[in-house]
Motif scaffolding. Structure first.
Motif, PDB file in Angstrom:
ATOM      1  N   SER A 353       0.863  -1.183   0.000  1.00  0.00           N
ATOM      2  CA  SER A 353       0.000   0.000   0.000  1.00  0.00           C
ATOM      3  C   SER A 353       0.896   1.228   0.000  1.00  0.00           C
ATOM      4  CB  SER A 353      -0.906   0.002   1.232  1.00  0.00           C
ATOM      5  OG  SER A 353      -1.763  -1.110   1.232  1.00  0.00           O
ATOM      6  N   GLY A 354       0.561   2.209  -0.833  1.00  0.00           N
ATOM      7  CA  GLY A 354       1.410   3.389  -0.878  1.00  0.00           C
ATOM      8  C   GLY A 354       0.991   4.354  -1.957  1.00  0.00           C
ATOM      9  N   THR A 355       1.921   5.240  -2.306  1.00  0.00           N
ATOM     10  CA  THR A 355       1.680   6.297  -3.283  1.00  0.00           C
ATOM     11  C   THR A 355       2.512   6.042  -4.533  1.00  0.00           C
ATOM     12  OG1 THR A 355       1.300   7.880  -1.501  1.00  0.00           O
ATOM     13  CG2 THR A 355       1.751   8.783  -3.685  1.00  0.00           C
ATOM     14  N   ILE A 356       1.884   6.195  -5.697  1.00  0.00           N
ATOM     15  CA  ILE A 356       2.597   6.023  -6.963  1.00  0.00           C
ATOM     16  C   ILE A 356       3.541   7.213  -7.158  1.00  0.00           C
ATOM     17  CG2 ILE A 356       2.402   5.751  -9.453  1.00  0.00           C
ATOM     18  CD1 ILE A 356       1.271   3.403  -7.914  1.00  0.00           C
ATOM     19  N   ILE A 357       4.839   6.946  -7.180  1.00  0.00           N
ATOM     20  CA  ILE A 357       5.829   7.995  -7.351  1.00  0.00           C
ATOM     21  C   ILE A 357       6.201   8.176  -8.817  1.00  0.00           C
ATOM     22  CG2 ILE A 357       8.130   8.781  -6.665  1.00  0.00           C
ATOM     23  CD1 ILE A 357       6.051   8.716  -4.451  1.00  0.00           C
ATOM     24  N   GLU A 358       6.308   7.060  -9.534  1.00  0.00           N
ATOM     25  CA  GLU A 358       6.648   7.115 -10.958  1.00  0.00           C
ATOM     26  C   GLU A 358       5.774   6.139 -11.723  1.00  0.00           C
ATOM     27  OE1 GLU A 358      10.762   6.211 -11.389  1.00  0.00           O
ATOM     28  OE2 GLU A 358      11.460   8.204 -10.824  1.00  0.00           O
ATOM     29  N   LYS A 359       5.300   6.564 -12.895  1.00  0.00           N
ATOM     30  CA  LYS A 359       4.594   5.695 -13.832  1.00  0.00           C
ATOM     31  C   LYS A 359       5.318   5.800 -15.160  1.00  0.00           C
ATOM     32  CE  LYS A 359       0.130   4.796 -16.069  1.00  0.00           C
ATOM     33  NZ  LYS A 359      -1.279   5.219 -16.216  1.00  0.00           N
ATOM     34  N   ASN A 360       5.959   4.694 -15.566  1.00  0.00           N
ATOM     35  CA  ASN A 360       6.839   4.740 -16.735  1.00  0.00           C
ATOM     36  C   ASN A 360       6.180   4.243 -18.013  1.00  0.00           C
ATOM     37  OD1 ASN A 360       8.944   5.618 -15.024  1.00  0.00           O
ATOM     38  ND2 ASN A 360       9.395   3.503 -14.447  1.00  0.00           N
ATOM     39  N   TYR A 361       5.033   3.540 -17.928  1.00  0.00           N
ATOM     40  CA  TYR A 361       4.369   3.006 -19.116  1.00  0.00           C
ATOM     41  C   TYR A 361       2.868   3.276 -19.022  1.00  0.00           C
ATOM     42  CZ  TYR A 361       8.645   0.548 -20.437  1.00  0.00           C
ATOM     43  OH  TYR A 361       9.922   0.254 -20.816  1.00  0.00           O
ATOM     44  N   LYS A 362       2.260   3.424 -20.179  1.00  0.00           N
ATOM     45  CA  LYS A 362       0.817   3.697 -20.259  1.00  0.00           C
ATOM     46  C   LYS A 362       0.162   2.709 -21.205  1.00  0.00           C
ATOM     47  CE  LYS A 362       1.359   7.180 -23.922  1.00  0.00           C
ATOM     48  NZ  LYS A 362       2.783   6.870 -24.148  1.00  0.00           N
ATOM     49  N   VAL A 363      -1.176   2.777 -21.334  1.00  0.00           N
ATOM     50  CA  VAL A 363      -1.937   1.889 -22.198  1.00  0.00           C
ATOM     51  C   VAL A 363      -1.466   2.041 -23.641  1.00  0.00           C
ATOM     52  CG1 VAL A 363      -4.218   1.362 -23.120  1.00  0.00           C
ATOM     53  CG2 VAL A 363      -3.945   1.887 -20.684  1.00  0.00           C
ATOM     54  N   GLY A 364      -1.252   0.892 -24.288  1.00  0.00           N
ATOM     55  CA  GLY A 364      -0.824   0.899 -25.688  1.00  0.00           C
ATOM     56  C   GLY A 364       0.672   0.754 -25.865  1.00  0.00           C
ATOM     57  N   ASP A 365       1.440   0.985 -24.819  1.00  0.00           N
ATOM     58  CA  ASP A 365       2.897   0.846 -24.922  1.00  0.00           C
ATOM     59  C   ASP A 365       3.272  -0.625 -25.082  1.00  0.00           C
ATOM     60  OD1 ASP A 365       3.181   3.521 -24.692  1.00  0.00           O
ATOM     61  OD2 ASP A 365       3.857   3.509 -22.592  1.00  0.00           O
ATOM     62  N   LYS A 366       4.352  -0.836 -25.844  1.00  0.00           N
ATOM     63  CA  LYS A 366       4.905  -2.173 -26.003  1.00  0.00           C
ATOM     64  C   LYS A 366       5.930  -2.400 -24.891  1.00  0.00           C
ATOM     65  CE  LYS A 366       2.695  -3.134 -29.831  1.00  0.00           C
ATOM     66  NZ  LYS A 366       1.688  -4.204 -29.909  1.00  0.00           N
ATOM     67  N   LEU A 367       5.703  -3.429 -24.127  1.00  0.00           N
ATOM     68  CA  LEU A 367       6.523  -3.677 -22.957  1.00  0.00           C
ATOM     69  C   LEU A 367       7.585  -4.714 -23.276  1.00  0.00           C
ATOM     70  CD1 LEU A 367       6.713  -2.887 -19.965  1.00  0.00           C
ATOM     71  CD2 LEU A 367       5.278  -4.859 -19.442  1.00  0.00           C
ATOM     72  N   GLU A 368       8.815  -4.454 -22.791  1.00  0.00           N
ATOM     73  CA  GLU A 368       9.914  -5.391 -22.935  1.00  0.00           C
ATOM     74  C   GLU A 368      10.274  -5.960 -21.565  1.00  0.00           C
ATOM     75  OE1 GLU A 368      13.153  -3.458 -24.781  1.00  0.00           O
ATOM     76  OE2 GLU A 368      12.095  -3.016 -26.653  1.00  0.00           O
ATOM     77  N   SER A 369      10.776  -7.182 -21.584  1.00  0.00           N
ATOM     78  CA  SER A 369      11.147  -7.843 -20.335  1.00  0.00           C
ATOM     79  C   SER A 369      12.274  -7.087 -19.643  1.00  0.00           C
ATOM     80  CB  SER A 369      11.584  -9.281 -20.622  1.00  0.00           C
ATOM     81  OG  SER A 369      12.000  -9.919 -19.448  1.00  0.00           O
ATOM     82  N   GLY A 370      12.166  -7.027 -18.302  1.00  0.00           N
ATOM     83  CA  GLY A 370      13.205  -6.397 -17.507  1.00  0.00           C
ATOM     84  C   GLY A 370      13.027  -4.914 -17.279  1.00  0.00           C
ATOM     85  N   LYS A 371      11.948  -4.311 -17.745  1.00  0.00           N
ATOM     86  CA  LYS A 371      11.727  -2.874 -17.606  1.00  0.00           C
ATOM     87  C   LYS A 371      10.993  -2.562 -16.298  1.00  0.00           C
ATOM     88  CE  LYS A 371      13.595  -1.798 -21.545  1.00  0.00           C
ATOM     89  NZ  LYS A 371      14.858  -1.021 -21.607  1.00  0.00           N
ATOM     90  N   ASN A 372      11.284  -1.384 -15.755  1.00  0.00           N
ATOM     91  CA  ASN A 372      10.601  -0.907 -14.544  1.00  0.00           C
ATOM     92  C   ASN A 372       9.306  -0.202 -14.939  1.00  0.00           C
ATOM     93  OD1 ASN A 372      12.736  -1.849 -13.001  1.00  0.00           O
ATOM     94  ND2 ASN A 372      13.803   0.119 -13.020  1.00  0.00           N
ATOM     95  N   LEU A 373       8.187  -0.716 -14.445  1.00  0.00           N
ATOM     96  CA  LEU A 373       6.880  -0.172 -14.807  1.00  0.00           C
ATOM     97  C   LEU A 373       6.519   1.054 -13.967  1.00  0.00           C
ATOM     98  CD1 LEU A 373       4.884  -3.501 -15.206  1.00  0.00           C
ATOM     99  CD2 LEU A 373       5.885  -2.100 -16.995  1.00  0.00           C
TER     100      LEU A 373
END
Length: 580
Positions: A353-373
């Motif tokens: 439980s907490g506060t979202i500090i960073e959001k690095n990806y959004k809807v529609g983005d192509k995600l690669e393995s090993g990335k910080n979301l």
């Protein structure tokens, strides 16, 4: 004779000339020696003069020291450990992916407060679902194969298919048998059965369970029986008679056999012809699988019931097949579990439980393995780490209150609490420090990453005998006014020529004292002085260094407070006022 005298005269002259040359050389050597000694003496005189000149300057400066007087009083002394550090959140988590794919859903933004297990991301999982379905089918097929082998294992235990008497055993222990091979024969001779033909028209009035009277040919014995079945298919006998077959069961009292014949009358209707009796059951017990006979559980003539074990077979091939099939099934089940876990990885939930500090990806983005979301901070409270010197760590205990200040938040002091004292110290340049964790619950105005100062009150003594900390000289000595000495300006003038063991002021003497705790202003006097004693101490303590010869002159007065010093690196502490 004349020639000889001439020769002797020449020798005398030569000797005289040689002596003169040697004498000149000796004089030059003595001159150089005296010159060297003179130069060395001059240098020594200059060095001595320089030293005396500097020492006189030091003495002159010492003679110019200004002294103050004060009465020994009682004060409150508080010893505080201080340090600085950087604030951290109570907990933090960076969500990292091990899969790739398109983001289908990301229902949150930076700054949102989320609960544990809240869905953060949903990734396209169509390929994973296909693999999951294949894994499920593989498990189903492996399970069926394994069950069939277990059933075949049960076939190694050959059982009676019905009740009766063992009339024949066709194998012995150690025989190898094949599927379909007869092992034994069971016969039920307690009930005899006979099938007779009746006129089709008469059979229409018959029913199963109806009584019948049978007459045994030869003995003409009448036996009561019961219709067990009626065959509705018509047959033609003797070229013109339409008949139907009716089966009748009778109890065998022991005199009937398959060689006996009989006729029957049902509802005053006689059968068309006679027929032979048959046993109600007579069945060959056959092997369903191949194997070796390891045990025969019955003997010929024994009565058996339905399902009773008769013959035990053994098959190495079947056992091996079962083991292999069991492993295949387990592999298929593990593969299915992995596919379920893999499918779960396509949905990312908040681990805390907490506060979202960073959001690095959004809807529609192509995600690669090993990335910080994204990154989540638990800001329910903040923490900091204070590195405490090994000499002071014993004064820190869990639960101690800590005063926290931050330059970013003016005129406000926060209260923290020591929650952990680590014994995993770090040694640098011979100094060991131990990390102490401090928790701050009230955090309004504070943010992770801010630099803060912390202070911990480790000792607090009230109303203790004390003197200014500068009043204690080397060796824990204090200048105290002699009894009966007047307090004139002349007596306060320091002596011009003094010995280090003598008092620098007229009317005052050095007194040995025992000291206790100290802070920046005062030091505790445990013994040696009493309240009201008049003491003297220097207002300024000069020190200088002769850059030419390196001699260092230090005055007699110095601060002899207990150890403790300032450590300026981030997160480390400094002792404000020493230790008891």
């Amino acid at each position: 004779m004349e020639e000889k005298n001439t020769s002797n005269e020449r020798d005398v002259v030569n000797n005289i000339g040689t002596s003169k040359i040697v004498s000149k050389k000796n004089k030059k050597k003595k001159y150089k020696k005296f010159l060297t000694i003179g130069i060395v003496l001059i240098v020594l005189i200059l060095v001595f003069y320089s030293f005396m000149n500097k020492n006189n300057k030091a003495v002159n400066m010492m003679s110019n020291i200004d002294y103050s007087t004060q009465t020994v009083t009682r004060n409150d002394i508080k010893v505080t450990l201080t340090g600085s550090g950087t604030l951290k959140p109570a907990n933090s988590y960076t969500v990292t992916t091990l899969i790739s794919g398109e983001i289908l859903n990301a229902p949150f933004e930076e700054g949102d407060i989320v609960e544990e297990d809240t869905v953060l991301y949903e990734i396209d999982s169509s390929d994973a679902k296909t693999n999951l379905e294949k894994a499920e089918l593989n498990v189903s097929q492996s399970k069926k194969s394994y069950d069939r082998l277990l059933e075949s294992l049960d076939d190694l235990n050959v059982k009676a298919s019905d009740s009766g008497t063992v009339v024949n055993i066709d194998v012995k222990k150690g025989d190898s048998v094949q599927p379909g091979q007869v092992l034994a024969t069971i016969r039920n001779s307690d009930t005899m059965s006979i099938t007779l033909a009746f006129s089709s028209d008469d059979v229409e009035a018959f029913y199963v369970g109806q009584s019948a009277t049978l007459t045994v040919e030869g003995t003409y014995e009448d036996i009561n029986g019961t219709i067990s079945s009626i065959k509705n298919v018509e047959e033609v006998i003797d070229g013109y008679k339409l008949v139907k077959r009716v089966t009748i069961n009778v109890k065998n009292t022991g005199g009937l056999s398959t060689s006996d014949k009989a006729t029957a009358v049902i509802n005053n209707t006689a059968c068309v012809e006679s027929s032979n009796f048959t046993y109600i059951t007579e069945e060959d017990i056959k092997a369903s699988i191949s194997g070796d006979v390891v045990s025969i559980k019955v003997d010929e003539g024994d009565s058996v019931s339905k399902g009773q074990l008769m013959v035990v077979l053994e098959s190495t091939t079947i056992n091996d097949n079962i083991d292999s099939s069991e492993r295949n099934l387990r592999d298929a089940e593990l593969s299915l579990e992995n596919q379920y876990e893999n499918l779960d990885e396509y949905t990312f939930k908040s681990p805390i439980s907490g506060t979202i500090i960073e959001k690095n990806y959004k809807v529609g983005d192509k995600l690669e393995s090993g990335k910080n979301l994204c990154t989540i901070f638990d800001l329910s409270y903040l923490t900091m780490t204070l590195n405490v010197d090994e000499l002071d760590i014993s004064q820190i205990v869990v639960g101690q209150k800590v005063n926290i200040t931050a330059e970013a938040v003016e005129n406000k002091t926060y209260v923290g609490e020591v929650t952990k004292i680590s014994i995993n110290g770090t040694t640098t340049n011979g100094v060991t420090v131990y990390p102490v964790t401090i928790r701050i619950d009230e955090t309004e105005g504070l943010l992770p990453g801010m630099n803060v100062d912390a202070s911990i009150d480790v000792v607090n003594k009230e109303n203790v005998l004390s003197v200014p900390i500068s009043a204690v000289a080397r060796g824990n000595r204090v200048l105290v006014k002699k009894q009966g000495s007047s307090n004139t300006e002349e007596e306060k003038e320091p002596k011009k020529d003094k010995n280090s063991n003598e008092s620098p002021l007229e009317g005052y003497e050095y007194v040995q004292v025992e000291v206790g705790i100290s802070n920046d202003d005062y030091i505790e006097i445990i013994s040696g002085l009493k309240e009201g004693d008049e003491i003297a101490f220097a207002n300024q303590i000069p020190s200088f260094q002769n850059n030419m010869n390196g001699f260092y002159v230090e005055p007699e007065m110095e601060n002899s407070a207990p150890n403790g010093g300032e450590q300026m690196s981030d997160g480390e502490h400094r002792n404000e006022g020493g230790r008891p």
